[in-house]
Design a protein around this motif. Structure first.
Motif, PDB file in Angstrom:
ATOM      1  N   PRO A  32     -23.978 -20.858 -14.770  1.00  0.00           N
ATOM      2  CA  PRO A  32     -23.736 -19.951 -13.711  1.00  0.00           C
ATOM      3  C   PRO A  32     -22.078 -19.807 -13.582  1.00  0.00           C
ATOM      4  N   GLY A  33     -21.687 -18.547 -13.500  1.00  0.00           N
ATOM      5  CA  GLY A  33     -20.240 -18.087 -13.535  1.00  0.00           C
ATOM      6  C   GLY A  33     -20.074 -16.898 -13.070  1.00  0.00           C
ATOM      7  N   ASP A  34     -18.897 -16.345 -12.607  1.00  0.00           N
ATOM      8  CA  ASP A  34     -18.446 -15.213 -12.451  1.00  0.00           C
ATOM      9  C   ASP A  34     -17.161 -14.855 -12.827  1.00  0.00           C
ATOM     10  N   THR A  35     -17.117 -13.381 -13.063  1.00  0.00           N
ATOM     11  CA  THR A  35     -15.588 -13.069 -13.547  1.00  0.00           C
ATOM     12  C   THR A  35     -15.308 -11.719 -12.584  1.00  0.00           C
ATOM     13  N   HIS A  36     -14.427 -11.751 -12.084  1.00  0.00           N
ATOM     14  CA  HIS A  36     -13.804 -10.468 -11.129  1.00  0.00           C
ATOM     15  C   HIS A  36     -12.491 -10.002 -11.711  1.00  0.00           C
ATOM     16  N   ILE A  37     -12.518  -8.843 -11.796  1.00  0.00           N
ATOM     17  CA  ILE A  37     -11.183  -7.688 -11.838  1.00  0.00           C
ATOM     18  C   ILE A  37     -10.952  -7.165 -10.839  1.00  0.00           C
ATOM     19  N   LYS A  38      -9.825  -7.592 -10.114  1.00  0.00           N
ATOM     20  CA  LYS A  38      -9.550  -6.790  -9.124  1.00  0.00           C
ATOM     21  C   LYS A  38      -7.788  -6.334  -9.322  1.00  0.00           C
ATOM     22  N   TYR A  39      -7.778  -5.097  -8.808  1.00  0.00           N
ATOM     23  CA  TYR A  39      -6.644  -4.602  -9.064  1.00  0.00           C
ATOM     24  C   TYR A  39      -6.202  -3.561  -8.207  1.00  0.00           C
ATOM     25  N   GLY A  40      -4.751  -3.077  -8.066  1.00  0.00           N
ATOM     26  CA  GLY A  40      -4.405  -2.016  -7.155  1.00  0.00           C
ATOM     27  C   GLY A  40      -2.963  -2.042  -7.006  1.00  0.00           C
ATOM     28  N   TYR A  41      -2.326  -1.303  -5.866  1.00  0.00           N
ATOM     29  CA  TYR A  41      -0.935  -1.232  -5.926  1.00  0.00           C
ATOM     30  C   TYR A  41      -0.746  -0.566  -4.245  1.00  0.00           C
ATOM     31  N   ILE A  42       0.424  -0.901  -3.946  1.00  0.00           N
ATOM     32  CA  ILE A  42       0.939  -0.308  -2.595  1.00  0.00           C
ATOM     33  C   ILE A  42       1.622   0.936  -2.830  1.00  0.00           C
ATOM     34  N   LYS A  43       1.354   1.914  -1.944  1.00  0.00           N
ATOM     35  CA  LYS A  43       1.862   3.082  -2.300  1.00  0.00           C
ATOM     36  C   LYS A  43       3.420   3.023  -2.190  1.00  0.00           C
ATOM     37  N   GLY A  44       3.975   3.800  -3.103  1.00  0.00           N
ATOM     38  CA  GLY A  44       5.664   3.821  -3.220  1.00  0.00           C
ATOM     39  C   GLY A  44       6.259   2.549  -3.885  1.00  0.00           C
ATOM     40  N   ASP A  45       5.366   1.801  -4.278  1.00  0.00           N
ATOM     41  CA  ASP A  45       5.907   0.203  -4.607  1.00  0.00           C
ATOM     42  C   ASP A  45       6.454   0.686  -6.012  1.00  0.00           C
ATOM     43  N   GLU A  46       7.025  -0.494  -6.564  1.00  0.00           N
ATOM     44  CA  GLU A  46       7.451  -0.742  -7.920  1.00  0.00           C
ATOM     45  C   GLU A  46       6.336  -0.727  -9.001  1.00  0.00           C
ATOM     46  N   TYR A  47       5.576  -1.794  -8.534  1.00  0.00           N
ATOM     47  CA  TYR A  47       4.528  -2.195  -9.442  1.00  0.00           C
ATOM     48  C   TYR A  47       2.937  -1.989  -9.130  1.00  0.00           C
TER      49      TYR A  47
END
Length: 321
Positions: free
Chosen positions: A51-66
């Motif tokens: 048993p296990g799990d892998t998560h891919i989480k991603y995003g950005y803050i508007k106007g941010d550098e990265y």
């Protein structure tokens, strides 16, 4: 062309020792609830054997550098082969060019840190003013980190911890007593709920570990372990009886976590749930009475990864220049 900077777990741990991420992550939650953050649905792989799990989480803050892409996994039987249960990495890209600027080979360490910080933020606004005993479900890394980070919120050093095996309970007891805590261990759920008014749920359980009948007035519960649609640590009626229910993301909590399970059974209406960023943005305590039962459902939001990855990358870059 600028070379991508790559940092190892050892380098990351060395720099993180001197850092506090609570302000950045708190600001991230507020920005998220204010609609300033782009967070697509969680990418997810669920494994059965083992048993296990892998998560891919991603995003950005508007106007941010990265913008940030994080991959994190949990394989809970790894302890049997002397491997850590968590692994992963974070990728930091320029929001202006799409260039991969930094790779953080953190092996899940920063995910653990940002999860612990979320628990700290929740306790700051929702925990009882006087914590009698901290109850902990689970004996793993997060069961330790969540307790340790609460030192900024409460001076309570009394713990009662629930676990599934005597060996894991004994290891937890030894480790936490070495850090100055007074630790009682149990394999009975009711022992924890009877003794404590701040409860931390940190297991990968797929069955409720606490029944609604066990909950006393004035109890706060931070639910951390249930971050997929399959996992559940709380009886759904606990959320029904709670005076205040806070979720880190209303969107995610309709698909995973304790809120999701309670919505399925109609023990909870979505309108009762307050998103964390909205709950804390005034700076006032969310709990308004010491008799209230409060629950926070933390499924983990990409803005936490964005905030911690940015700060750690900048700090590492400054040291290496």
């Amino acid at each position: 062309m600028q070379m991508t900077k790559i940092y190892t777990l050892e380098q990351i741990k060395n720099i993180v020792e001197t850092m506090d991420f609570s302000t950045e992550i708190e600001q991230g939650f507020i920005a998220y609830s204010n609609g300033q953050v782009i967070v697509p649905p969680v990418g997810e792989l669920i494994f059965e054997d083992p048993p296990g799990d892998t998560h891919i989480k991603y995003g950005y803050i508007k106007g941010d550098e990265y913008y940030v892409i994080k991959i994190a996994s949990g394989f809970y039987q790894n302890v049997k082969i002397n491997l850590p249960s968590s692994s992963g990495l974070m990728l930091v890209f320029s929001q202006k060019t799409g260039v991969l600027e930094t790779i953080l080979l953190d092996e899940g360490f920063l995910t653990n840190i940002r999860t612990a910080v979320a628990g700290e933020i929740v306790a700051k606004y929702m925990a009882p003013k006087e914590v009698s005993t901290i109850g902990v479900f689970g004996t793993g890394t997060m069961a330790r980190m969540q307790v340790q980070i609460l030192q900024s919120v409460t001076n309570c050093k009394r713990l009662i911890v629930w676990g599934r095996s005597e060996s894991s309970l004994e290891a937890y007891k030894n480790d936490m007593e070495a850090d100055g805590y007074e630790v009682q261990t149990t394999m009975e759920s009711a022992d924890v709920t009877e003794a404590s008014n701040l409860i931390l749920m940190t297991t990968p359980s797929s069955m409720p570990l606490i029944d609604a009948s066990q909950i006393k007035k004035g109890t706060h519960i931070t639910a951390i372990g249930s971050d997929t649609a399959e996992k559940q640590e709380l009886d759904t009626k606990i959320l029904h009886m709670a005076d205040i229910v806070v979720a880190d993301s209303l969107t995610q909590c309709q698909e995973r976590g304790e809120v999701y399970k309670a919505l399925l059974t109609s023990d909870l209406k979505l309108g009762k749930v307050i998103e964390l960023g909205h709950a804390i943005k005034s700076g006032n305590r969310v709990r308004t009475s010491e008799d209230q039962v409060t629950v926070a459902d933390l499924t983990g939001v990409a803005v936490q990864d964005v905030q911690i990855a940015k700060v750690v990358s900048a700090a590492l870059s400054a040291v290496s220049e």
